[in-house]
Design a protein around this motif. Structure first.
Motif, PDB file in Angstrom:
ATOM      1  N   GLU A 467       0.796  -1.213   0.000  1.00  0.00           N
ATOM      2  CA  GLU A 467       0.000   0.000   0.000  1.00  0.00           C
ATOM      3  C   GLU A 467       0.836   1.273   0.000  1.00  0.00           C
ATOM      4  O   GLU A 467       0.470   2.277  -0.595  1.00  0.00           O
ATOM      5  CB  GLU A 467      -0.929   0.031   1.237  1.00  0.00           C
ATOM      6  N   ILE A 468       1.976   1.241   0.646  1.00  0.00           N
ATOM      7  CA  ILE A 468       2.788   2.440   0.822  1.00  0.00           C
ATOM      8  C   ILE A 468       3.229   2.993  -0.538  1.00  0.00           C
ATOM      9  O   ILE A 468       3.482   2.247  -1.473  1.00  0.00           O
ATOM     10  CB  ILE A 468       3.998   2.123   1.738  1.00  0.00           C
ATOM     11  N   ARG A 469       3.283   4.320  -0.659  1.00  0.00           N
ATOM     12  CA  ARG A 469       3.641   4.965  -1.920  1.00  0.00           C
ATOM     13  C   ARG A 469       4.599   6.118  -1.681  1.00  0.00           C
ATOM     14  O   ARG A 469       4.592   6.723  -0.624  1.00  0.00           O
ATOM     15  CB  ARG A 469       2.395   5.548  -2.602  1.00  0.00           C
ATOM     16  N   TYR A 470       5.367   6.426  -2.721  1.00  0.00           N
ATOM     17  CA  TYR A 470       6.200   7.620  -2.686  1.00  0.00           C
ATOM     18  C   TYR A 470       5.550   8.690  -3.545  1.00  0.00           C
ATOM     19  O   TYR A 470       5.088   8.404  -4.651  1.00  0.00           O
ATOM     20  CB  TYR A 470       7.606   7.321  -3.214  1.00  0.00           C
ATOM     21  N   ASP A 471       5.501   9.899  -3.040  1.00  0.00           N
ATOM     22  CA  ASP A 471       4.902  11.012  -3.769  1.00  0.00           C
ATOM     23  C   ASP A 471       5.990  12.020  -4.138  1.00  0.00           C
ATOM     24  O   ASP A 471       6.601  12.629  -3.259  1.00  0.00           O
ATOM     25  CB  ASP A 471       3.820  11.671  -2.908  1.00  0.00           C
ATOM     26  N   TRP A 472       6.247  12.164  -5.451  1.00  0.00           N
ATOM     27  CA  TRP A 472       7.330  13.037  -5.905  1.00  0.00           C
ATOM     28  C   TRP A 472       7.031  14.503  -5.592  1.00  0.00           C
ATOM     29  O   TRP A 472       7.934  15.274  -5.289  1.00  0.00           O
ATOM     30  CB  TRP A 472       7.541  12.895  -7.421  1.00  0.00           C
ATOM     31  N   ALA A 473       5.762  14.873  -5.699  1.00  0.00           N
ATOM     32  CA  ALA A 473       5.404  16.289  -5.538  1.00  0.00           C
ATOM     33  C   ALA A 473       5.808  16.786  -4.155  1.00  0.00           C
ATOM     34  O   ALA A 473       6.320  17.893  -4.015  1.00  0.00           O
ATOM     35  CB  ALA A 473       3.914  16.480  -5.770  1.00  0.00           C
ATOM     36  N   THR A 474       5.593  15.963  -3.125  1.00  0.00           N
ATOM     37  CA  THR A 474       5.913  16.405  -1.766  1.00  0.00           C
ATOM     38  C   THR A 474       7.189  15.739  -1.243  1.00  0.00           C
ATOM     39  O   THR A 474       7.558  15.917  -0.088  1.00  0.00           O
ATOM     40  CB  THR A 474       4.762  16.059  -0.799  1.00  0.00           C
ATOM     41  N   GLN A 475       7.845  14.957  -2.091  1.00  0.00           N
ATOM     42  CA  GLN A 475       9.049  14.225  -1.694  1.00  0.00           C
ATOM     43  C   GLN A 475       8.845  13.492  -0.369  1.00  0.00           C
ATOM     44  O   GLN A 475       9.617  13.630   0.576  1.00  0.00           O
ATOM     45  CB  GLN A 475      10.242  15.173  -1.567  1.00  0.00           C
ATOM     46  N   SER A 476       7.783  12.715  -0.333  1.00  0.00           N
ATOM     47  CA  SER A 476       7.513  12.015   0.922  1.00  0.00           C
ATOM     48  C   SER A 476       6.815  10.684   0.664  1.00  0.00           C
ATOM     49  O   SER A 476       6.210  10.476  -0.389  1.00  0.00           O
ATOM     50  CB  SER A 476       6.631  12.887   1.824  1.00  0.00           C
ATOM     51  N   ALA A 477       6.910   9.798   1.657  1.00  0.00           N
ATOM     52  CA  ALA A 477       6.220   8.512   1.588  1.00  0.00           C
ATOM     53  C   ALA A 477       4.934   8.600   2.378  1.00  0.00           C
ATOM     54  O   ALA A 477       4.867   9.286   3.404  1.00  0.00           O
ATOM     55  CB  ALA A 477       7.109   7.406   2.149  1.00  0.00           C
ATOM     56  N   THR A 478       3.901   7.896   1.914  1.00  0.00           N
ATOM     57  CA  THR A 478       2.619   7.951   2.603  1.00  0.00           C
ATOM     58  C   THR A 478       1.865   6.614   2.433  1.00  0.00           C
ATOM     59  O   THR A 478       2.344   5.728   1.733  1.00  0.00           O
ATOM     60  CB  THR A 478       1.777   9.146   2.095  1.00  0.00           C
ATOM     61  N   ARG A 479       0.717   6.493   3.109  1.00  0.00           N
ATOM     62  CA  ARG A 479      -0.108   5.262   3.145  1.00  0.00           C
ATOM     63  C   ARG A 479       0.586   4.156   3.949  1.00  0.00           C
ATOM     64  O   ARG A 479       0.878   3.079   3.435  1.00  0.00           O
ATOM     65  CB  ARG A 479      -0.442   4.793   1.729  1.00  0.00           C
ATOM     66  N   PHE A 480       0.792   4.448   5.214  1.00  0.00           N
ATOM     67  CA  PHE A 480       1.444   3.496   6.117  1.00  0.00           C
ATOM     68  C   PHE A 480       0.423   2.531   6.697  1.00  0.00           C
ATOM     69  O   PHE A 480       0.102   2.586   7.877  1.00  0.00           O
ATOM     70  CB  PHE A 480       2.148   4.241   7.255  1.00  0.00           C
TER      71      PHE A 480
END
Ligand code: H79
Length: 585
Positions: A467-480
């Motif tokens: 489920e976890i993803r990396y988001d380039w726009a905010t330079q962060s990982a999310t969906r823990f």
């Protein structure tokens, strides 16, 4: 890198005699050493390879008796404890009529991949090649009744793509003497008959029947003894001295090193010789019909530059279907990578790793004689400040369009004037022509430095979980997300570079309504309790990124396998965005 040859085993009598005061005789020279060294130099130039996981598990494709099975697809037999008698039946349905060795090899060549590694036998024990040693093979047990590895190895040879086999030497869930299957074979395991009857003969077959192998890729060592591993190594090197052996043979009898699956070292890593990152394009190796979690080509091209900049090779996996088709999702990604490499390949193939410490995720560096390549992965705006190069820069230009890039050089500080937007959407390579062959690097900026503050960016971490993803726009990982067995997590691999005690800061954002979960940051060993653990609450940030200091210290030792971040208790704060962890000495 420690390589002990099986050709120089000291006889027991000599060893005993040597205990009596005489020195042991100098080991006999390894007759395969020169061939191995030469093959390693070639392997180091290749940088990018195709991994193929193909076997009976492509039929269930992640679903058993109508139920979705979590985790990597080729482990379905193990996960569901499928009896051998039942799993074997899959062979009667395996008929990959759409398989084409030429198409697969061409796809690899077009993607810019210089070598290929395919599963000759995975943990399920089924041989994907013609074997005299076991009837449980694709020619004798399936309606297909052909050996696809003949076509594939020839198709690779024709295109100059190196060819290698994966072989699961220790785990074999089809055999009583193989490791792993405790549901059919609960009694104590004796590996001898299995090694003699299946592994050694099959390894002889794959080394004998498919031309020159670039390498053999063993996996999940574990239970084999030093002596058994020596026998295995000796057999490989006596048949094909130039065939490289990976570190998952066990007991340090390797020619080159694997990192963990999908695991990239946090920094330049050259102390232990050549290494390779095996990685997936989605969340499985063997084909799973519902896994469409394809990685972003920008992430993959960035990771290629990142890995090469750190000294490694990238072995990227595709999982063909039971019909013999490489999924369109993977083809699309590989085409994009191939197009990028056609233009930018000179900054990847045959390069040396970065001589610079990598301070953040703006750029990665690769080197050729007289040239330095800066891979700009996160566009810094109209100015790029680059510190640490003492060599004079004579010329700077983009590989994407050949356009000259204006710059000023003042001592070891370079300032480039960039366009407002990236020239290449994936990785804009800025090529520098420098005075002299090797770049001169100021002491404070050299690779191998351990600065006072070290940022562990989410982008450098391995994402654990579906489920976890990396988001380039905010330079962060999310969906823990959290599951019963395992929670989604970030893992960073220090590879022995970080010995010490650190204060810690965390940079993250969390919407107020999602805050409140307990998070956990730990330095972990393999198969042992964590070395140190810091826990705290995800406090609300109003959705803005903030940096908070944690209470306590994180201890990292040479035994630390990875540093992990997750939400172990609940996943209320799953939408939090984690940008980086900062370690402060
Ligand atoms: O071939 C690929 C994987 O099948 C293999 N290495 C790559 C190249 C691999 N072998 N072991 N592992 C990976 C580690 C796997 C652990 C797990 Fe599980 C299997 C986690 C989930 C499924 C073991 C069984 C732990 C939980 C269930």
């Amino acid at each position: 890198m420690k390589i002990r040859s099986s050709f120089c085993l000291v006889p027991v009598a000599v060893l005993l005699a040597s205990c009596g005061g005489t020195r042991p005789p100098a080991p006999a020279p390894d007759p395969s050493a020169a061939a191995t060294a030469q093959a390693l130099r070639q392997f180091d130039q290749m940088k990018f390879g195709m991994f193929i996981h193909w076997g009976l598990y492509a039929i269930p494709a992640g679903e058993w008796k109508g139920k979705y099975v979590r985790g990597i697809g080729e482990w379905i037999m193990f996960r569901e404890k499928i009896p051998v008698a039942e799993y074997e039946q899959l062979a009667r349905r395996f008929n990959p009529v759409k398989f084409s060795g030429d198409e697969w090899a061409q796809l690899a060549a077009d993607a810019g991949m210089k070598y290929m590694v395919i599963t000759s036998k995975h943990h399920d024990g089924f041989a994907m090649f013609k074997s005299q040693a076991s009837k449980y093979n694709i020619v004798d047990a399936t309606p297909f009744a052909r050996d696809p590895m003949k076509d594939l190895s020839a198709a690779c040879a024709k295109r100059g793509v190196g060819f290698g086999f994966y072989y699961s030497q220790d785990q074999d869930w089809h055999e009583a003497g193989g490791r792993g299957n405790t549901w059919d074979f609960p009694e104590q395991r004796d590996p001898r008959p299995y090694l003699e009857g299946k592994v050694f003969p099959q390894v002889k077959e794959i080394l004998g029947n498919y031309g020159t192998l670039a390498l053999i890729w063993f996996d999940t060592p574990g239970m084999l003894s030093e002596q058994q591993v020596d026998e295995l190594r000796g057999m490989v090197k006596s048949l094909q001295p130039s065939c490289l052996i990976n570190s998952r043979i066990g007991h340090n009898r390797h020619d080159y090193v694997q990192t963990g699956d999908n695991a990239i070292p946090i920094q330049v890593y050259t102390k232990e010789g050549k290494w390779e990152v095996p990685a997936t394009l989605n969340d499985t190796w063997g084909y799973k019909k519902n896994d469409r979690n394809w990685k972003d080509p920008r992430d993959l091209i960035g990771k290629l530059a990142d890995i090469v900049s750190k000294g490694g090779n990238y072995l990227l996996n595709v999982g063909p279907t039971a019909e013999g088709v490489i999924p369109e999702g993977s083809r699309k990604i590989l085409r994009i990578m191939g197009e990028w490499l056609k233009v930018n390949g000179e900054s990847i193939y045959g390069t040396s790793p970065s001589p610079f410490y990598l301070p953040d995720i703006t750029w990665r560096a690769t080197v050729k004689p007289g040239k330095l390549y800066l891979h700009i992965l996160n566009w810094p705006g109209t100015k790029l400040r680059f510190e640490g190069l003492e060599s004079q820069v004579n010329k700077a230009y983009f590989l994407a369009n050949g356009a000259a890039v204006p710059f000023r050089q003042n001592g070891a500080v370079l300032e480039f004037e960039l366009p407002a937007r990236p020239v290449d959407p994936y990785d804009t390579v800025l090529a520098l022509e420098i005075a002299g062959t090797e770049p001169k690097v100021s002491a404070a900026c050299r690779a191998g430095q351990l600065p006072g503050r070290l940022d562990l960016y989410a982008w450098v971490a391995r994402l654990r979980g579906e489920e976890i993803r990396y988001d380039w726009a905010t330079q962060s990982a999310t969906r823990f997300r959290r599951f019963e067995q395992e929670s989604n997590a970030l893992w960073w691999y220090p590879y022995k570079s970080l010995d010490g005690e650190y204060e810690v800061e965390i940079t993250y954002a969390c919407p107020d309504r999602a805050a409140g979960s307990r998070f956990r940051l730990a330095s972990e060993r393999r198969g042992a309790p964590p070395e140190s653990v810091l826990e705290d609450l995800v406090e609300p940030t109003g959705g803005k990124f903030v940096t908070r200091k944690l209470t306590g210290k994180l201890v990292v030792t040479p035994q630390t396998d990875h540093i992990s971040f997750d939400l172990p208790g609940d996943d209320r704060s799953a939408p939090m965005q984690l940008r980086k962890i900062t370690l402060i000495r």
